[in-house]
Design an enzyme around this catalytic site. Structure first.
Site, PDB file in Angstrom:
ATOM      1  N   SER A 285      -9.175   4.877   3.020  1.00 38.00           N
ATOM      2  CA  SER A 285      -9.321   5.931   4.017  1.00 38.00           C
ATOM      3  C   SER A 285      -7.962   6.457   4.496  1.00 38.00           C
ATOM      4  O   SER A 285      -7.244   7.087   3.736  1.00 38.00           O
ATOM      5  CB  SER A 285     -10.162   5.403   5.183  1.00 38.00           C
ATOM      6  N   ASP A 296       1.809  12.858  -3.737  1.00 38.92           N
ATOM      7  CA  ASP A 296       1.663  14.263  -4.151  1.00 38.92           C
ATOM      8  C   ASP A 296       2.940  15.070  -3.929  1.00 38.92           C
ATOM      9  O   ASP A 296       3.241  15.982  -4.701  1.00 38.92           O
ATOM     10  CB  ASP A 296       0.508  14.918  -3.397  1.00 38.92           C
ATOM     11  N   LYS A 310     -11.972   5.797  -0.706  1.00 38.90           N
ATOM     12  CA  LYS A 310     -12.818   6.349   0.363  1.00 38.90           C
ATOM     13  C   LYS A 310     -12.236   7.690   0.804  1.00 38.90           C
ATOM     14  O   LYS A 310     -11.193   7.743   1.451  1.00 38.90           O
ATOM     15  CB  LYS A 310     -12.904   5.401   1.560  1.00 38.90           C
TER      16      LYS A 310
END
Length: 527
Positions: A285, A296, A310
């Site tokens: 999460s 990224d 998740k």
């Protein structure tokens, strides 16, 4: 004019009737009528509250694994660690042989203020004996906790004192920290371990950064292993300290929730310096939001094993009786557009996912992990290939090492022998060791778990039902000695010292230090 008014009136009546018909025909009305009929017509008396709770649980089970119902007591327990505090007396403790053993009073807390010391045993609470009566931990905590400002009387057994010592403790707000540890690995590498993303995480992380930077930190290891998540805002606040100006951290989107974007302010205290994030199969999460943003934007390197997967956003919906529904309302996406939520068509299969990963060899070898090409995307700076749809794959895979977790070690651990032995040692030698080891640095360099301590552990293990196996004992010996030393360090100092010891056996940590220490090692992006 009268005709127009009459027509408007008829139209309003018609619209109202149609709305009422739709309400009467709605699924919610159907459910309400069914509950009313059962409560009023069923042959036996029924518990209406339980009926409604079961109906809510049944509906949520049809949705996804993370839409859940919690009763009022469960809500209180869930919120405490995330809100950052609870009301109580302020002690760290262990239950050993049916006795509450104080590991440490919370610094500045109610117990420390009245004179409770590490090593004390709480025998009575409000004239009720809690020692030696097989009272469970939950019941003990219930007696010690209470609203801020209320008082509780306790009687304490202290080493070297014959009588029980009486104390009256005034309960207060007790902080719950989300950072387990922050320390310098060497002269330039800092380490911060975040256990959950709570209301205070952003400030705790910032404070830890400042402390380490004052000690000379240039590079950072951020440990999110085992971090199951928490508040989205806390993850965003942490990323604010790391990412550049207006770099997207995460965006959320759902059927009834338009796209919402969250970007970094760019004025953080660690926008320069090399960064490594440690993750494992229990990182989930909010941990995955932070890790995904760092990966990224090519801000740092991810080390460890594939994360949990998740990518669903839950909204808490408070119900009138204090209970709560946590309803999935959106998915979150990393800056490159990845939704890392793993499939959940079968809830049973979803719940077995980690076991299945282990059984098919994923924890041992990265070669057993396969992502479909449809889930492939690229990082935003260096165009490295990354994948969505099933957790975040680290840049450097570190297999799980269970070789020292022999059956004999697990028996010692699970029967409580290691913890009980630790408490006995600390109880007997606390003063002696604190005089001998003036600070943790000296303890860490010089302290050794002796053969005598180990023999006492083996003997205690036998008493508790751990059958001795010499081969398994020798295999697990480095782990046993390190864990005992780490627990002693924790009880003499704090959790940071515990992790400084125990991390010497953490292979992901070793890899991170190796990468940061390698001459000329190029990281994805250096600001």
């Amino acid at each position: 004019m009268k005709k127009l008014g009459l027509m408007v009136g008829l139209m309003i009546c018609l619209f109202t009737a149609q709305a009422q018909n739709r309400l009467l025909d709605s699924p919610s009305r159907k459910l309400q009528l069914a509950e009313f009929a059962i409560a009023n017509l069923y042959v036996d008396k029924v518990d209406e509250d339980k009926l409604v709770e079961n109906a809510i649980v049944g509906m949520l089970e049809q949705l996804d694994p993370h839409s859940t119902y919690s009763d009022p007591e469960e809500v209180r327990k869930l919120n405490e660690p995330l809100q950052g505090n609870f009301d109580g007396i302020g002690i760290q403790f262990n239950m050993v042989t049916d006795t509450l053993f104080v590991i440490q009073p919370v610094s500045g807390g109610p117990s420390e203020k009245v004179g409770i010391l590490a090593g004390d045993r709480i025998i009575e609470v409000n004239d009720t004996v809690i020692a030696g009566v097989k009272m469970n931990t939950e019941e003990v905590m219930r007696r010690l906790r209470g609203k801020k400002g209320t008082k509780v009387d306790v009687k304490v057994m202290r080493r070297g004192v014959k009588e029980l010592l009486p104390f009256t403790i005034k309960r207060d707000k007790i902080p719950v920290y989300s950072l387990d540890a922050a320390y310098m690995v060497n002269g330039s590498i800092g380490y911060i371990r975040v256990s959950r993303f709570a209301a205070t995480t952003g400030q705790e992380f910032t404070d830890a950064l400042h402390r380490l930077q004052k000690q000379g930190m240039k590079d950072l290891i951020l440990d999110l292993q085992g971090n199951g998540g928490g508040y989205l805002n806390a993850a965003i606040e942490l990323c604010d300290q790391i990412l550049g100006k207006q770099e997207l951290i995460v965006y959320t989107e759902g059927r009834r929730n338009p796209r919402s974007e969250f970007s970094a302010k760019g004025d953080g205290d660690f926008c320069e310096g090399r960064l490594i994030v440690l993750v494992d199969e229990y990182s989930a999460s909010a941990s995955e939001i932070v890790t995904g943003a760092i990966q990224d934007w090519d801000r740092g390197i991810v080390v460890g094993r594939r994360t949990f997967g998740k990518g669903l956003v839950q909204r808490p919906i408070d119900l009138p009786d204090g209970s709560m529904i946590r309803l999935t309302v959106a998915r979150y996406y990393t800056p490159s557009g990845r939704c890392i939520q793993k499939p959940y068509e079968s809830i049973e299969q979803y719940n077995k996912d980690l076991i299945d990963r282990y059984n098919r060899g994923e924890m041992i070898s990265a070669d057993s992990i396969h992502f479909p090409d449809s889930l492939k995307t690229q990082t935003l700076k260096l165009k490295r290939t990354v994948y969505g749809g099933g957790g975040i794959m680290p840049d450097y895979f570190v297999p799980i090492d269970t070789t020292m977790y022999t059956d004999y070690y697990l028996a010692l651990r699970d029967k409580g022998a290691i913890v009980q032995m630790n408490l006995k040692l600390v109880d007997a030698h606390r003063s002696e060791w604190m005089k001998k080891y003036k600070n943790f640095g000296k303890f860490n360099r010089d302290f050794e778990v002796t053969d005598g301590m180990l023999q006492d552990l083996i003997g205690l293990g036998k008493e508790l039902g751990a059958v001795y196996d010499e081969t398994q004992y020798k295999t697990a010996l480095p782990l046993i000695k390190t864990q005992m030393k780490a627990l002693i360090a924790r009880d003499l100092w704090d959790m940071s010292e515990y992790f400084q010891v125990i991390n010497t056996l953490n292979n992901s940590m070793k890899k991170a230090v190796e990468l940061l220490s390698e001459p000329g090692m190029n990281f994805p992006r250096q600001n």
